[in-house]
Scaffold this motif. Structure first.
Motif, PDB file in Angstrom:
ATOM      1  N   LYS A  68       0.792  -1.109   0.193  1.00  0.00           N
ATOM      2  CA  LYS A  68      -0.201  -0.140  -0.205  1.00  0.00           C
ATOM      3  C   LYS A  68       0.885   1.230   0.041  1.00  0.00           C
ATOM      4  O   LYS A  68       0.690   2.177   0.772  1.00  0.00           O
ATOM      5  N   PHE A  69       1.572   1.402  -0.903  1.00  0.00           N
ATOM      6  CA  PHE A  69       2.513   2.354  -1.048  1.00  0.00           C
ATOM      7  C   PHE A  69       1.536   3.700  -1.565  1.00  0.00           C
ATOM      8  O   PHE A  69       0.541   3.334  -2.054  1.00  0.00           O
ATOM      9  N   SER A  70       2.110   4.806  -1.140  1.00  0.00           N
ATOM     10  CA  SER A  70       1.516   6.030  -1.706  1.00  0.00           C
ATOM     11  C   SER A  70       1.577   6.144  -3.423  1.00  0.00           C
ATOM     12  O   SER A  70       2.842   6.048  -3.909  1.00  0.00           O
ATOM     13  N   LEU A 108      11.051   3.312   0.538  1.00  0.00           N
ATOM     14  CA  LEU A 108       9.701   3.744   0.111  1.00  0.00           C
ATOM     15  C   LEU A 108       8.702   3.184   1.363  1.00  0.00           C
ATOM     16  O   LEU A 108       7.699   3.803   1.667  1.00  0.00           O
ATOM     17  N   GLN A 109       8.762   1.955   1.836  1.00  0.00           N
ATOM     18  CA  GLN A 109       7.612   1.462   2.851  1.00  0.00           C
ATOM     19  C   GLN A 109       8.051   2.432   4.047  1.00  0.00           C
ATOM     20  O   GLN A 109       7.053   2.620   4.772  1.00  0.00           O
ATOM     21  N   LEU A 155      20.292  -6.881  -7.309  1.00  0.00           N
ATOM     22  CA  LEU A 155      18.841  -6.667  -6.815  1.00  0.00           C
ATOM     23  C   LEU A 155      18.947  -5.821  -5.415  1.00  0.00           C
ATOM     24  O   LEU A 155      17.766  -5.312  -5.337  1.00  0.00           O
ATOM     25  N   LEU A 156      19.932  -5.737  -5.127  1.00  0.00           N
ATOM     26  CA  LEU A 156      20.027  -5.074  -3.665  1.00  0.00           C
ATOM     27  C   LEU A 156      19.730  -3.545  -3.660  1.00  0.00           C
ATOM     28  O   LEU A 156      18.642  -3.310  -2.940  1.00  0.00           O
ATOM     29  N   PRO A 157      19.980  -2.736  -4.622  1.00  0.00           N
ATOM     30  CA  PRO A 157      19.557  -1.315  -4.826  1.00  0.00           C
ATOM     31  C   PRO A 157      17.868  -1.432  -4.735  1.00  0.00           C
ATOM     32  O   PRO A 157      17.376  -0.460  -4.029  1.00  0.00           O
ATOM     33  N   HIS A 158      17.302  -2.171  -5.716  1.00  0.00           N
ATOM     34  CA  HIS A 158      15.750  -2.115  -5.641  1.00  0.00           C
ATOM     35  C   HIS A 158      15.271  -2.605  -4.292  1.00  0.00           C
ATOM     36  O   HIS A 158      14.352  -1.944  -3.909  1.00  0.00           O
ATOM     37  N   ILE A 159      15.960  -3.561  -3.713  1.00  0.00           N
ATOM     38  CA  ILE A 159      15.267  -4.082  -2.412  1.00  0.00           C
ATOM     39  C   ILE A 159      15.526  -2.724  -1.343  1.00  0.00           C
ATOM     40  O   ILE A 159      14.729  -2.706  -0.411  1.00  0.00           O
TER      41      ILE A 159
END
Length: 201
Positions: free
Chosen positions: A62-64, A138-139, A128-132
């Motif tokens: 449920k991100f903005s 963001l959370q 994948l780390l930067p995206h994680i």
């Protein structure tokens, strides 16, 4: 002529002649290659499903809506990198299907390709780390936004805790990728290396 035919010819010429140990070792090397194939066959669909599921994270957590463009820009980059990796993964899998264990050279080729794919597997995990980290960030941003505050409102001690948390998460993640790769594929690589070393002797 493959080794089964060679064995039959030798047996016809002289019943006392047996297959040399190194040929038998080449035949046995099929066993770790089959294990690699089974592992890859299970892992490939799971990786594809995981990458697709990552695309639904903003809805699941449920991100903005205001952060959707940032998230999906990162996600598109992730998909492009993943496509390149998954193509290499699939290509290697198809190579193992054609391996017969009849020549030492083909065994060397599989061994080196396996080592190369292990490195590629780890690199993919690291990418994948930067995206994680972005997803976690963001959370955290969304959680603070719901409370009517932002990262700027946090005290310096919380900034330090956040920095330490990011560092620990990064180290644990990197270590987990390395250990997982060694556990899943490293043991098979060692088996193949051991067979090849025995053949050389």
């Amino acid at each position: 002529m493959n080794f089964d035919q060679l064995k039959e010819q030798w047996n016809n010429e002289d019943n006392n002649i047996n297959i040399p140990d190194n040929i038998q070792q080449l035949k046995e090397s099929k066993h770790p290659v089959e294990k690699i194939q089974k592992t890859m066959k299970k892992e490939f669909p799971l990786q594809v499903i995981s990458i697709i599921m990552i695309g639904f994270f903003p809805f699941m957590f449920k991100f903005s809506p205001s952060v959707y463009p940032l998230y999906y820009t990162s996600y598109v980059i992730l998909v492009v990198i993943s496509s390149y990796y998954l193509f290499g993964f699939y290509k290697f899998y198809k190579q193992t299907e054609f391996y017969t264990g009849n020549t030492k050279n083909s065994l060397w080729r599989i061994y080196h390709e396996l080592r190369l794919n292990m490195e590629r597997y780890q690199s993919f995990g690291f990418l994948l780390l930067p995206h994680i980290l972005l997803t976690i960030g963001l959370q955290a941003y969304y959680t603070l936004e719901k409370k009517g505050s932002s990262l700027l409102d946090l005290t310096s001690i919380y900034h330090q805790y956040l920095t330490i948390l990011v560092l620990i998460t990064t180290l644990v993640y990197v270590a987990a990728i390395v250990l997982y790769t060694k556990y899943i594929y490293g043991r098979h690589a060692k088996q193949l290396e051991s067979i090849l070393n025995e053949i050389d002797e």
